[in-house]
Write an enzyme that holds these catalytic residues in place. Sequence first.
Site: not given
Ligand code: 13P
Length: 250
Positions: A8, A10, A94, A96, A164, A170, A208
Amino acid sequence: MSLSLIANWKLNGSKEFNHHWALEFFRNFNGNNYSSIGIAPASLYIDHLKAVLADHDIMVGSQNIDMEQTGARTGEISASMIKDLGCAFSIVGHSERRILFHETNHMICQKLIQANNNSLIPILCIGESADENQRNNTYKVLEEQIIEALGNANELSSLIIAYEPVWAIGSGKTPNPEEINSVHEMIKDVVQSRFPKIDLESVLYGGSVNLKNASYLFEQKNIDGALIGGASLDGREFALIANVLKEQSV
Ligand code: 13P
């Protein structure tokens, strides 16, 4: 093997990034089953990325789709448009999107239906906040998210769920692999018992994931793969994680 490792990206990327990433990925990936690997770039770059990946059948998907098929919805992108570009999947719900763009389980349900109607595999993201985790509410929150999001979308021909935890994204922190394994087992039980007409292909973990922790995660029976943000931006690291998954799946 179904889609088991998804990048992903982003809000990152450019045409130059696509070329460089592909060079690094193909230099370091030692498998030949590309179809278990997916990339979700910014939608604007889907066409370009597909051209860069050329003959390799790596799956490309979107990070989001709209809940409607057409209409006066400035700025949105529909599941049928994503399908038209040759995509195989879309991430849906997601955290976010839930937090920054106020997506509700009801909207997520509509998006799952749109994905299904357009033959895209939806990657439904669920996860608890740090606060919910500390109050030992993880299972309750996840179960609610699953039941509400799948409410009217109870006949999906394929579904992948990504667990997640919001606090793991992150942050460099993850639950321990055994905890994740138990959560995934619960997710599979809930979907199978409550939604018998949904074909749940796999449950991925996201938050992560990197080259250091990948093998500990993938050795768990119910962790079928990963959805990766930060570490997926490096074509080399993502390829090395794909190598680990491939070796542990045999
Ligand atoms: P990270 O791997 O940067 O923690 O992000 C995970 C994520 O949100 C994947 O959709």
